[in-house]
Structure formats: structure tokens, C-alpha cells
Motif scaffolding. Structure first.
Motif, PDB file in Angstrom:
ATOM      1  N   LEU A 242       0.839  -1.217   0.000  1.00 25.87           N
ATOM      2  CA  LEU A 242       0.000   0.000   0.000  1.00 25.87           C
ATOM      3  C   LEU A 242       0.868   1.259   0.000  1.00 25.87           C
ATOM      4  CD1 LEU A 242      -2.881  -1.045   2.396  1.00 25.87           C
ATOM      5  CD2 LEU A 242      -3.188  -0.057   0.114  1.00 25.87           C
ATOM      6  N   ALA A 243       1.977   1.216   0.773  1.00 20.95           N
ATOM      7  CA  ALA A 243       2.870   2.388   0.830  1.00 20.95           C
ATOM      8  C   ALA A 243       3.488   2.638  -0.547  1.00 20.95           C
ATOM      9  CB  ALA A 243       3.947   2.169   1.889  1.00 20.95           C
ATOM     10  N   GLY A 244       3.891   1.550  -1.228  1.00 24.61           N
ATOM     11  CA  GLY A 244       4.453   1.697  -2.578  1.00 24.61           C
ATOM     12  C   GLY A 244       3.416   2.249  -3.539  1.00 24.61           C
ATOM     13  N   MET A 245       2.188   1.739  -3.431  1.00 24.17           N
ATOM     14  CA  MET A 245       1.110   2.212  -4.318  1.00 24.17           C
ATOM     15  C   MET A 245       0.840   3.695  -4.097  1.00 24.17           C
ATOM     16  SD  MET A 245      -1.455  -1.063  -4.018  1.00 24.17           S
ATOM     17  CE  MET A 245      -2.911  -0.044  -4.046  1.00 24.17           C
ATOM     18  N   GLU A 246       0.910   4.105  -2.829  1.00 23.92           N
ATOM     19  CA  GLU A 246       0.645   5.523  -2.521  1.00 23.92           C
ATOM     20  C   GLU A 246       1.665   6.416  -3.238  1.00 23.92           C
ATOM     21  OE1 GLU A 246       0.124   6.143   1.662  1.00 23.92           O
ATOM     22  OE2 GLU A 246       0.033   8.325   1.386  1.00 23.92           O
ATOM     23  N   LYS A 247       2.933   5.963  -3.225  1.00 19.49           N
ATOM     24  CA  LYS A 247       3.976   6.743  -3.925  1.00 19.49           C
ATOM     25  C   LYS A 247       3.671   6.831  -5.424  1.00 19.49           C
ATOM     26  CE  LYS A 247       7.703   5.389  -0.834  1.00 19.49           C
ATOM     27  NZ  LYS A 247       8.652   4.296  -0.673  1.00 19.49           N
ATOM     28  N   MET A 248       2.962   5.809  -5.952  1.00 15.00           N
ATOM     29  CA  MET A 248       2.626   5.809  -7.386  1.00 15.00           C
ATOM     30  C   MET A 248       1.312   6.555  -7.649  1.00 15.00           C
ATOM     31  SD  MET A 248       3.304   1.753  -7.866  1.00 15.00           S
ATOM     32  CE  MET A 248       2.876   1.532  -9.569  1.00 15.00           C
ATOM     33  N   GLY A 249       0.704   7.039  -6.578  1.00 18.87           N
ATOM     34  CA  GLY A 249      -0.582   7.727  -6.726  1.00 18.87           C
ATOM     35  C   GLY A 249      -1.727   6.754  -6.989  1.00 18.87           C
ATOM     36  N   LYS A 250      -1.552   5.499  -6.530  1.00 16.54           N
ATOM     37  CA  LYS A 250      -2.573   4.471  -6.780  1.00 16.54           C
ATOM     38  C   LYS A 250      -3.276   4.083  -5.483  1.00 16.54           C
ATOM     39  CE  LYS A 250      -1.854   3.778 -11.174  1.00 16.54           C
ATOM     40  NZ  LYS A 250      -2.663   3.210 -12.230  1.00 16.54           N
TER      41      LYS A 250
ATOM     42  N   THR B 231      -3.634  -1.414 -11.026  1.00 13.34           N
ATOM     43  CA  THR B 231      -3.848  -2.388 -12.105  1.00 13.34           C
ATOM     44  C   THR B 231      -2.917  -3.585 -11.924  1.00 13.34           C
ATOM     45  OG1 THR B 231      -2.113  -1.490 -13.534  1.00 13.34           O
ATOM     46  CG2 THR B 231      -4.310  -0.476 -13.720  1.00 13.34           C
ATOM     47  N   ILE B 232      -3.200  -4.634 -12.657  1.00 11.27           N
ATOM     48  CA  ILE B 232      -2.375  -5.843 -12.609  1.00 11.27           C
ATOM     49  C   ILE B 232      -0.936  -5.509 -13.040  1.00 11.27           C
ATOM     50  CG2 ILE B 232      -3.056  -6.624 -14.931  1.00 11.27           C
ATOM     51  CD1 ILE B 232      -3.179  -9.475 -13.763  1.00 11.27           C
ATOM     52  N   ASP B 233      -0.778  -4.576 -13.974  1.00 12.89           N
ATOM     53  CA  ASP B 233       0.573  -4.193 -14.429  1.00 12.89           C
ATOM     54  C   ASP B 233       1.312  -3.387 -13.365  1.00 12.89           C
ATOM     55  OD1 ASP B 233       0.199  -5.510 -16.802  1.00 12.89           O
ATOM     56  OD2 ASP B 233      -0.540  -3.740 -17.859  1.00 12.89           O
ATOM     57  N   ASP B 234       0.583  -2.544 -12.612  1.00 14.00           N
ATOM     58  CA  ASP B 234       1.241  -1.792 -11.523  1.00 14.00           C
ATOM     59  C   ASP B 234       1.870  -2.754 -10.516  1.00 14.00           C
ATOM     60  OD1 ASP B 234       0.340   0.705 -12.448  1.00 14.00           O
ATOM     61  OD2 ASP B 234      -1.528   0.581 -11.301  1.00 14.00           O
TER      62      ASP B 234
ATOM     63  N   PRO C 180      12.397   1.901  -7.275  1.00 12.93           N
ATOM     64  CA  PRO C 180      10.993   2.016  -7.678  1.00 12.93           C
ATOM     65  C   PRO C 180      10.078   1.764  -6.473  1.00 12.93           C
ATOM     66  CG  PRO C 180      11.961  -0.021  -8.503  1.00 12.93           C
ATOM     67  CD  PRO C 180      13.069   0.737  -7.860  1.00 12.93           C
ATOM     68  N   PRO C 181       8.887   2.360  -6.464  1.00 13.03           N
ATOM     69  CA  PRO C 181       8.001   2.221  -5.307  1.00 13.03           C
ATOM     70  C   PRO C 181       7.590   0.764  -5.043  1.00 13.03           C
ATOM     71  CG  PRO C 181       6.978   3.590  -7.032  1.00 13.03           C
ATOM     72  CD  PRO C 181       8.331   3.223  -7.508  1.00 13.03           C
TER      73      PRO C 181
ATOM     74  N   VAL D  67      10.369  -5.005  -1.789  1.00 15.64           N
ATOM     75  CA  VAL D  67       9.174  -4.822  -0.946  1.00 15.64           C
ATOM     76  C   VAL D  67       8.728  -6.167  -0.367  1.00 15.64           C
ATOM     77  CG1 VAL D  67       6.723  -4.145  -0.981  1.00 15.64           C
ATOM     78  CG2 VAL D  67       8.424  -2.750  -2.184  1.00 15.64           C
ATOM     79  N   ILE D  68       8.765  -7.208  -1.166  1.00 16.71           N
ATOM     80  CA  ILE D  68       8.310  -8.522  -0.681  1.00 16.71           C
ATOM     81  C   ILE D  68       9.409  -9.210   0.153  1.00 16.71           C
ATOM     82  CG2 ILE D  68       8.899  -9.897  -2.761  1.00 16.71           C
ATOM     83  CD1 ILE D  68       6.219 -11.311  -2.417  1.00 16.71           C
ATOM     84  N   MET D  69      10.680  -8.900  -0.142  1.00 17.23           N
ATOM     85  CA  MET D  69      11.773  -9.602   0.553  1.00 17.23           C
ATOM     86  C   MET D  69      12.189  -8.937   1.855  1.00 17.23           C
ATOM     87  SD  MET D  69      14.452 -11.175  -2.125  1.00 17.23           S
ATOM     88  CE  MET D  69      14.307 -10.216  -3.566  1.00 17.23           C
ATOM     89  N   GLY D  70      11.861  -7.680   2.034  1.00 12.66           N
ATOM     90  CA  GLY D  70      12.168  -7.013   3.301  1.00 12.66           C
ATOM     91  C   GLY D  70      13.639  -6.637   3.435  1.00 12.66           C
ATOM     92  N   ALA D  71      14.088  -6.536   4.705  1.00 15.57           N
ATOM     93  CA  ALA D  71      15.360  -5.881   5.038  1.00 15.57           C
ATOM     94  C   ALA D  71      16.588  -6.453   4.321  1.00 15.57           C
ATOM     95  CB  ALA D  71      15.564  -5.940   6.547  1.00 15.57           C
ATOM     96  N   GLN D  72      16.664  -7.768   4.205  1.00 16.73           N
ATOM     97  CA  GLN D  72      17.890  -8.371   3.628  1.00 16.73           C
ATOM     98  C   GLN D  72      17.892  -8.397   2.095  1.00 16.73           C
ATOM     99  OE1 GLN D  72      18.454 -12.301   5.446  1.00 16.73           O
ATOM    100  NE2 GLN D  72      20.420 -11.547   6.172  1.00 16.73           N
ATOM    101  N   ALA D  73      16.890  -7.742   1.489  1.00 12.71           N
ATOM    102  CA  ALA D  73      16.729  -7.854   0.028  1.00 12.71           C
ATOM    103  C   ALA D  73      17.995  -7.524  -0.764  1.00 12.71           C
ATOM    104  CB  ALA D  73      15.562  -6.991  -0.442  1.00 12.71           C
ATOM    105  N   PRO D  74      18.684  -6.390  -0.501  1.00 18.21           N
ATOM    106  CA  PRO D  74      19.836  -6.055  -1.359  1.00 18.21           C
ATOM    107  C   PRO D  74      20.902  -7.160  -1.365  1.00 18.21           C
ATOM    108  CG  PRO D  74      19.217  -4.174  -0.003  1.00 18.21           C
ATOM    109  CD  PRO D  74      18.407  -5.336   0.491  1.00 18.21           C
TER     110      PRO D  74
END
Ligand SMILES: C[S@@+](CC[C@H](N)C(=O)[O-])C[C@H]1O[C@@H](n2cnc3c(N)ncnc32)[C@H](O)[C@@H]1O
Length: 276
Positions: free
Chosen positions: A21-29, A35-38, A238-239, A244-251
């Protein structure tokens, strides 16, 4: 049971829906306008994302009457894409409660909750009658499953005779020691990588015939290079994306995976089999 809990704990982050939801907010969604593509950058949790799904799924002869099983569906990105693109009905099964809850909410937002059903469960003990499904696919799941024959046999059981089972997994393709953490395991004890040969033997032993095999290592390296180029050209991450799904250790997980692929130790591989 401990094994299943370990896998779910590895994947769950506890606040995934809020993070999306936080990522979507940054995208104005909003849930009404997304959408499925977002959502594709976050809900397709495998190397190559939507692009890889498109190429892989287009080889499975999916058609609108099909009831398809998504084996280890995560938050259901590939399930939703399959419904949208091919008009199938899809049931996705995944061990991780948070993924099923989050994925079901996303289906609801996109108005796909009647054609996509996401259920919590272990793909080694499916709660479906024999010969339920017309097709099955599995994207980046076998690395978490020690017994590939048990996996193949259970998918074989729930498929109709002649049905196709497509696999797009990360496999052991060369010599060397894998560096951890990686997206599917924080430590070596959580990873059960197998070679394409081992997968094929397990599928044959389960009763399938092998239709085709394709190593996607070069595609993966190009995908990572494009991603890196886009990231350095962009003003911040990117937002919505796999971090986003992997969390803190993602990088670190992503960097290790890229290096493991670049060193030729692992590669994503497509295998397509048919129930004889
Ligand atoms: C890397 S994610 C891929 C998710 C999804 N297939 C995708 O490509 O977006 C691996 C998924 O496999 C699931 N998984 C691992 N072992 C499983 C099992 N035995 N039964 C069901 N799901 C399993 C995990 O919970 C996780 O969601």
C-alpha cells in the motif's frame, strides 16, 4: 512441520500488505485504481518477473476452459496474469499464510477473486481429488522442497491424464559453492537446489514424460543488467519491486543471487513435462 514453519518464517515479513500500500501511494494508486501491471514488479517473485512469466506460460498451451494449479503461488502474481492473459481459472497453493492473505486481497482489488482462488497449504499434500487440474505450473519453488519425487508424484496425482506441468526453477547448473543469503533461503540448510538432471529423473519417476528444457541463465544476466541500468538512471528505488516482498535483507539476497548466476553455479531453467 518444522520444515514448513521454517519456510513460512523465511518468506513472511508481517507487514507485506502495508508495504505494498505504501508503494502504491507513492505511485498515486489506491486499491480502486491499481492495475495488474502496476503490481507486476512486486507480485511476480522470480527471476525475470512478468517477462519471464510471459515467455514461460506461453509454452503451456493454456486455454480459457482450463483449471490451472499454481504450485507455490506466493502472492499470486502469475495466477492473476494467467487469468487475465489466457482466460483460465487458477487455484494457487502456498505454505506462507501472509502471502495467501495478501494475495487474496490483491485479487479482490483487481476484481479477479472469482477466477483466482489462493489457498494456504503444502504442495506435497494437496487437498484436491485426483485428476482435478488441466495444467499446472511452478515458478521458483522447488529450491525449498527437498524431495522432488514426492513433489512430482503429488502434482501428477492432481493432474488429468495428458496434462502439462511447467516448471521454472532455479537449478544447480555448475560447480562451486552458493553464497547465502539468497531470496529463497537465508542459510544453506534452507536450500535444496537440484540439477536439471535430478529434476528430470524425479519427473520421470513420478510418471511424467519430459517435453522440453531451456536454460535461462543468459536471459537472467541480461535481466539483472537492465535492472541495474534502470536503477542507476532512476532517482531512488521504484516504489514497488522485489525488495518490498523480501524485506530488510533484500539487497544482499539479490546481489548474492546475481553473483551465483554470473559464476555459472545456478541458473533459472524451464522444464515442461506431461502426465503420460
Ligand atoms: C520465491 S517464492 C515464488 C512465489 C511465486 N511462485 C512467484 O513466482 O511469484 C517461493 C514460494 O514457494 C512457497 N513454498 C515453498 N515450499 C512450499 C511447499 N512445500 N508448499 C507450498 N508452498 C511452498 C513459499 O511459501 C514461497 O511463497
Amino acid at each position: 512441520m518444522d520444515h514448513d514453519n521454517d519456510i513460512s518464517r523465511h518468506y513472511a515479513r508481517g507487514d507485506l500488505l502495508d508495504a505494498i500500500l505504501a508503494g502504491m501511494e507513492k505511485m498515486g494508486k489506491t486499491p480502486e485504481t491499481v492495475t495488474i501491471d502496476d503490481l507486476a514488479p512486486v507480485d511476480e517473485f522470480h527471476i525475470g518477473g512478468r517477462e519471464a512469466s510471459c515467455e514461460f506460460l506461453s509454452q503451456l498451451s493454456l486455454s480459457s476452459g482450463d483449471h490451472v494449479l499454481d504450485v507455490g503461488c506466493g502472492i499470486g502474481g502469475a495466477s492473476r496474469f494467467t487469468v487475465k492473459e489466457f482466460g483460465c481459472r487458477v487455484t494457487g497453493v502456498d505454505l506462507t499464510d501472509e502471502y495467501i492473505e495478501t494475495g487474496s486481497t490483491l485479487c479482490h482489488w483487481l476484481g479477479l477473486n472469482t477466477s483466482v482462488s489462493l489457498v494456504q497449504g503444502n504442495v506435497l499434500e494437496l487437498d484436491f481429488a485426483d485428476a482435478t487440474f488441466d495444467k499446472a505450473f511452478m515458478l521458483h519453488v522447488g529450491m525449498n522442497i527437498p524431495d522432488k519425487v514426492a513433489l512430482g508424484s503429488e502434482i501428477f496425482r492432481v493432474l488429468k491424464p495428458g496434462a502439462v506441468f511447467g516448471i521454472y526453477d532455479i537449478m544447480k547448473c555448475g560447480e562451486g559453492t552458493v553464497t547465502f543469503p539468497v531470496p529463497w533461503a537465508s542459510v544453506p540448510e534452507g536450500s535444496w537446489l537440484a540439477s536439471p538432471e535430478e529434476y528430470k529423473n524425479a519427473l520421470l519417476e513420478s510418471g511424467f514424460e519430459i517435453i522440453c528444457e531451456r536454460n535461462r541463465g543468459k536471459f537472467a544476466l541480461k535481466f539483472f543488467a537492465d535492472l541495474k541500468a534502470r536503477a542507476s538512471a532512476a532517482d531512488g528505488p521504484p516504489p514497488l519491486g522485489l525488495p518490498v516482498i523480501m524485506g530488510a535483507q533484500a539487497p544482499m539476497k539479490i546481489q548474492n543471487m546475481v553473483e551465483n548466476v554470473a559464476r555459472g553455479i545456478i541458473a533459472p531453467v524451464e522444464l515442461i513435462a506431461r502426465k503420460v
